[in-house]
Enzyme design. Sequence first.
Site, PDB file in Angstrom:
ATOM      1  CE  LYS A 173     -11.785  38.167 -32.583  1.00 25.01           C
ATOM      2  NZ  LYS A 173     -11.617  36.800 -33.182  1.00 25.01           N
TER       3      LYS A 173
ATOM      4  CB  THR B  20      -9.357  42.417 -33.410  1.00 25.83           C
ATOM      5  OG1 THR B  20      -9.377  43.759 -33.873  1.00 25.83           O
ATOM      6  CG2 THR B  20     -10.422  42.281 -32.327  1.00 25.83           C
ATOM      7  CG  ASP B  21      -6.274  46.897 -33.831  1.00 26.74           C
ATOM      8  OD1 ASP B  21      -7.418  46.524 -34.182  1.00 26.74           O
ATOM      9  OD2 ASP B  21      -5.589  47.691 -34.515  1.00 26.74           O
ATOM     10  CD  GLU B  22     -12.229  46.912 -34.761  1.00 28.97           C
ATOM     11  OE1 GLU B  22     -13.359  46.974 -34.253  1.00 28.97           O
ATOM     12  OE2 GLU B  22     -12.008  47.043 -35.967  1.00 28.97           O
TER      13      GLU B  22
ATOM     14  CG  ASP C  93     -18.421  58.604 -38.283  1.00 34.22           C
ATOM     15  OD1 ASP C  93     -17.977  57.568 -38.813  1.00 34.22           O
ATOM     16  OD2 ASP C  93     -17.744  59.318 -37.533  1.00 34.22           O
TER      17      ASP C  93
ATOM     18  CE1 TYR D 208     -14.706  41.047 -35.037  1.00 30.06           C
ATOM     19  CE2 TYR D 208     -13.650  43.179 -34.720  1.00 30.06           C
ATOM     20  CZ  TYR D 208     -13.562  41.832 -35.044  1.00 30.06           C
ATOM     21  OH  TYR D 208     -12.349  41.280 -35.351  1.00 30.06           O
TER      22      TYR D 208
HETATM   23  P1  NAD Z   1     -13.758  36.677 -42.361  1.00 30.41           P
HETATM   24  O1  NAD Z   1     -15.093  37.201 -41.966  1.00 30.41           O
HETATM   25  O2  NAD Z   1     -13.220  36.986 -43.699  1.00 30.41           O
HETATM   26  O3  NAD Z   1     -13.723  35.092 -42.206  1.00 30.41           O
HETATM   27  C1  NAD Z   1     -14.291  34.425 -41.106  1.00 30.41           C
HETATM   28  C2  NAD Z   1     -14.394  32.937 -41.470  1.00 30.41           C
HETATM   29  O4  NAD Z   1     -14.928  32.252 -40.323  1.00 30.41           O
HETATM   30  C3  NAD Z   1     -15.342  32.662 -42.633  1.00 30.41           C
HETATM   31  O5  NAD Z   1     -14.756  31.729 -43.514  1.00 30.41           O
HETATM   32  C4  NAD Z   1     -16.574  32.076 -41.966  1.00 30.41           C
HETATM   33  O6  NAD Z   1     -17.278  31.170 -42.785  1.00 30.41           O
HETATM   34  C5  NAD Z   1     -15.959  31.387 -40.758  1.00 30.41           C
HETATM   35  N1  NAD Z   1     -16.914  31.230 -39.652  1.00 30.41           N
HETATM   36  C6  NAD Z   1     -17.762  32.160 -39.154  1.00 30.41           C
HETATM   37  N2  NAD Z   1     -18.480  31.639 -38.143  1.00 30.41           N
HETATM   38  C7  NAD Z   1     -18.061  30.349 -37.986  1.00 30.41           C
HETATM   39  C8  NAD Z   1     -18.408  29.308 -37.087  1.00 30.41           C
HETATM   40  N3  NAD Z   1     -19.347  29.474 -36.154  1.00 30.41           N
HETATM   41  N4  NAD Z   1     -17.768  28.128 -37.200  1.00 30.41           N
HETATM   42  C9  NAD Z   1     -16.826  27.928 -38.158  1.00 30.41           C
HETATM   43  N5  NAD Z   1     -16.464  28.888 -39.034  1.00 30.41           N
HETATM   44  C10 NAD Z   1     -17.069  30.084 -38.952  1.00 30.41           C
HETATM   45  O7  NAD Z   1     -12.769  37.183 -41.210  1.00 30.41           O
HETATM   46  P2  NAD Z   1     -11.214  37.548 -41.312  1.00 30.41           P
HETATM   47  O8  NAD Z   1     -11.089  38.972 -41.664  1.00 30.41           O
HETATM   48  O9  NAD Z   1     -10.513  36.521 -42.092  1.00 30.41           O
HETATM   49  O10 NAD Z   1     -10.800  37.416 -39.771  1.00 30.41           O
HETATM   50  C11 NAD Z   1     -10.319  36.183 -39.255  1.00 30.41           C
HETATM   51  C12 NAD Z   1     -10.033  36.373 -37.768  1.00 30.41           C
HETATM   52  O11 NAD Z   1      -9.078  37.400 -37.586  1.00 30.41           O
HETATM   53  C13 NAD Z   1     -11.256  36.798 -36.958  1.00 30.41           C
HETATM   54  O12 NAD Z   1     -11.195  36.153 -35.723  1.00 30.41           O
HETATM   55  C14 NAD Z   1     -11.089  38.290 -36.787  1.00 30.41           C
HETATM   56  O13 NAD Z   1     -11.706  38.739 -35.609  1.00 30.41           O
HETATM   57  C15 NAD Z   1      -9.590  38.400 -36.716  1.00 30.41           C
HETATM   58  N6  NAD Z   1      -9.000  39.668 -37.156  1.00 30.41           N
HETATM   59  C16 NAD Z   1      -9.293  40.187 -38.383  1.00 30.41           C
HETATM   60  C17 NAD Z   1      -8.675  41.355 -38.820  1.00 30.41           C
HETATM   61  C18 NAD Z   1      -8.947  41.963 -40.175  1.00 30.41           C
HETATM   62  O14 NAD Z   1      -8.460  43.063 -40.459  1.00 30.41           O
HETATM   63  N7  NAD Z   1      -9.689  41.296 -41.065  1.00 30.41           N
HETATM   64  C19 NAD Z   1      -7.744  41.990 -37.989  1.00 30.41           C
HETATM   65  C20 NAD Z   1      -7.478  41.436 -36.730  1.00 30.41           C
HETATM   66  C21 NAD Z   1      -8.088  40.267 -36.338  1.00 30.41           C
HETATM   67  O1  DAU Z   2      -8.587  46.622 -36.413  1.00 31.16           O
HETATM   68  C1  DAU Z   2      -8.799  45.284 -36.778  1.00 31.16           C
HETATM   69  C2  DAU Z   2     -10.180  45.121 -37.347  1.00 31.16           C
HETATM   70  O2  DAU Z   2     -10.157  45.689 -38.656  1.00 31.16           O
HETATM   71  C3  DAU Z   2     -10.648  43.673 -37.404  1.00 31.16           C
HETATM   72  O3  DAU Z   2     -10.735  43.170 -36.116  1.00 31.16           O
HETATM   73  C4  DAU Z   2     -12.005  43.574 -38.106  1.00 31.16           C
HETATM   74  O4  DAU Z   2     -12.392  42.215 -38.245  1.00 31.16           O
HETATM   75  C5  DAU Z   2     -11.885  44.198 -39.484  1.00 31.16           C
HETATM   76  O5  DAU Z   2     -13.137  44.192 -40.134  1.00 31.16           O
HETATM   77  C6  DAU Z   2     -11.358  45.620 -39.376  1.00 31.16           C
HETATM   78  O6  DAU Z   2     -12.351  46.477 -38.743  1.00 31.16           O
HETATM   79  P1  DAU Z   2     -12.614  47.960 -39.257  1.00 31.16           P
HETATM   80  O7  DAU Z   2     -13.945  48.396 -38.818  1.00 31.16           O
HETATM   81  O8  DAU Z   2     -11.455  48.837 -38.938  1.00 31.16           O
HETATM   82  O9  DAU Z   2     -12.579  47.681 -40.856  1.00 31.16           O
HETATM   83  P2  DAU Z   2     -13.444  48.270 -42.046  1.00 31.16           P
HETATM   84  O10 DAU Z   2     -12.759  47.871 -43.314  1.00 31.16           O
HETATM   85  O11 DAU Z   2     -14.895  47.971 -41.913  1.00 31.16           O
HETATM   86  O12 DAU Z   2     -13.279  49.837 -41.869  1.00 31.16           O
HETATM   87  C7  DAU Z   2     -11.987  50.452 -41.884  1.00 31.16           C
HETATM   88  C8  DAU Z   2     -12.206  51.935 -41.633  1.00 31.16           C
HETATM   89  O13 DAU Z   2     -12.850  52.503 -42.785  1.00 31.16           O
HETATM   90  C9  DAU Z   2     -13.127  52.221 -40.470  1.00 31.16           C
HETATM   91  O14 DAU Z   2     -12.674  53.403 -39.800  1.00 31.16           O
HETATM   92  C10 DAU Z   2     -14.486  52.474 -41.103  1.00 31.16           C
HETATM   93  C11 DAU Z   2     -14.113  53.082 -42.438  1.00 31.16           C
HETATM   94  N1  DAU Z   2     -15.032  52.782 -43.548  1.00 31.16           N
HETATM   95  C12 DAU Z   2     -15.370  51.490 -43.785  1.00 31.16           C
HETATM   96  C13 DAU Z   2     -16.214  51.149 -44.828  1.00 31.16           C
HETATM   97  C14 DAU Z   2     -16.603  49.712 -45.071  1.00 31.16           C
HETATM   98  C15 DAU Z   2     -15.488  53.802 -44.377  1.00 31.16           C
HETATM   99  O15 DAU Z   2     -15.158  54.980 -44.161  1.00 31.16           O
HETATM  100  N2  DAU Z   2     -16.298  53.484 -45.409  1.00 31.16           N
HETATM  101  C16 DAU Z   2     -16.705  52.199 -45.669  1.00 31.16           C
HETATM  102  O16 DAU Z   2     -17.492  51.975 -46.621  1.00 31.16           O
END
Ligand code: NAD
Ligand code: DAU
Length: 356
Positions: free
Chosen positions: A162, A132-134, A289, A158
Site C-alpha cells: 500500500k 491505510t494508516d498501516e 502472535d 500488505y
Molecule cells: P476488501 O478486501 O473487502 O475488498 C477489496 C475489493 O477489491 C474486492 O471486492 C476485490 O474483489 C477487489 N479487487 C481485488 N483485486 C482487484 C483487482 N486487481 N482489480 C479489481 N478489483 C480487485 O477490502 P476493503 O477492506 O474494502 O478495503 C478497500 C480499500 O481500503 C483497500 O484499498 C484497503 O487497503 C483500504 N483500507 C481498508 C481498511 C479496512 O479497515 N478494511 C482501512 C484502511 C484502508
Molecule cells: O489499519 C487499517 C487496516 O486495518 C487496513 O489497511 C487493512 O486492510 C485491514 O485489514 C485492517 O488491518 P488489521 O491487520 O489491523 O485488521 P485485522 O482485522 O486483521 O486485525 C485487527 C487486529 O486484531 C490486529 O491487531 C490483529 C488482531 N487479530 C486479528 C484476527 C483476524 C486477532 O487478534 N485475531 C484474529 O483472529
Amino acid sequence: MIFVTGGAGFIGANFVLDWLAHSDEPVVNLDKLTYAGNLQNLATLQGDARHIFVQGDIADTALVERLLVEHQPRAVINFAAESHVDRSIHGPDDFIQTNVVGTFKLLEAVRHYWQALPAIKKEAFRLLHVSTDEVYGTLAADAPAFTEDHVYEPNSPYSASKAASDHLVRAWHHTYGLPVLTTNCSNNYGPYHFPEKLIPLMIVNALAGKPLPVYGDGMQIRDWLYVKDHCSAIRRVLDAGHLGQTYNIGGWNEKPNIDIVHTVCRLLDELRPRADGQSYAVQITHVKDRPGHDRRYAIDARKIERELGWRPVETFDTGIRKTVQWYLENADWVANVQTGAYRDWVQAQYAEQAGA
Ligand code: NAD
Ligand code: DAU
C-alpha cells in the site's frame, strides 16, 4: 458519472450504497471479484440503472481505458486491493500484483484518459486513492497519533504494497500533474465486513461456538472507524480536498484488541445469550502472535476536520452495536460467505453484466 474500483468489497460496497443514497450520479463499478468481492453486498441495487457493474482487473489497461472513454467519469475512486495482512504474510504475490502493479496500471490508464479530456473536464477531474494508516508503521504507547507528515515505515507485505501504491500516486501527481487525492484510514468495521477480519470473525465464531483467537497478549491497539463514516469522509475529500494532498481519516477510537473482543462478547451476551447462560468470553483463546505484528496504530484526524469540516458521526459504542445487530440480522449473508455460495449467487444474478 464516477468510476469506482473494488466496489464489491467491504468498504467499496458500502461506498457505492452510500453514494447512491446521497446522489443520482451513476457509478461504474470495476471489481475483479476475488474471494473478497461479493456482489450480494450490492443486492439492493439490482435493476438500478445508476449502478453499472463490470467484472475485471485494475491491471487490465485496455479494459480500464475502454471503460473510461465509454463512461467519461469525472472521478475515479480506487478501493481495489488485497486487504488482509495475514494473507499478505502467507502469500504476498497477489498483494504486489494488485496493490503495486495494479495501481501503476490504473494510474497509466487514468492518465491517458485525463490527458485527452477537454480543458474544463480536465480541470475538474479527480483520482482519489484509498489507503491505510498501516503505511506509517507502528507507534510506541506514548507517541502522538499519525499525522499526514509521519514518516512511511510499513512493516508487513500488505502495508509495504500500500505504501508503494501511495508513492506511485504521489509521483503521478508530481510528474504528470494528475489531479490526485490520497486518504489514509484506520481500521474500519460495519456491515459486509468479510469474516476473516477481527470484528466479524469474533462475531461469527462466537455464534458458532468456536474459539475466539486473540493474537498474542491482545494488547495491540487499533483505531476504529465505522465504515459509513469512512464513506462520508471520502465523499467530502472528493468534493473539497486540495489537489495532491493526503488526508488521514480516523474515528478517535483507539482500543486494545482484547477490549474489542470483550465488547463483542458483552453485546452478544445481551442480544443473543448462549443457551448455557455463560458469557461468550469463555470462548476467548490466546493464540500465537502475527509475525511482525504492529503494536499500535492511531490516527490524528485533525487535518480533515480543520480543512474540510469532516468528523465521524458514530462513537465506538453506537457503531459496534449496529455492527453486531447487522450480523445477527444477516445470518444468510454470513452463511453464503462462509460456504462460498455467494459466488453461485453472483453467477446467477449477474450473468449478463459480469464481464460486460
Ligand atoms: P476488501 O478486501 O473487502 O475488498 C477489496 C475489493 O477489491 C474486492 O471486492 C476485490 O474483489 C477487489 N479487487 C481485488 N483485486 C482487484 C483487482 N486487481 N482489480 C479489481 N478489483 C480487485 O477490502 P476493503 O477492506 O474494502 O478495503 C478497500 C480499500 O481500503 C483497500 O484499498 C484497503 O487497503 C483500504 N483500507 C481498508 C481498511 C479496512 O479497515 N478494511 C482501512 C484502511 C484502508
Ligand atoms: O489499519 C487499517 C487496516 O486495518 C487496513 O489497511 C487493512 O486492510 C485491514 O485489514 C485492517 O488491518 P488489521 O491487520 O489491523 O485488521 P485485522 O482485522 O486483521 O486485525 C485487527 C487486529 O486484531 C490486529 O491487531 C490483529 C488482531 N487479530 C486479528 C484476527 C483476524 C486477532 O487478534 N485475531 C484474529 O483472529
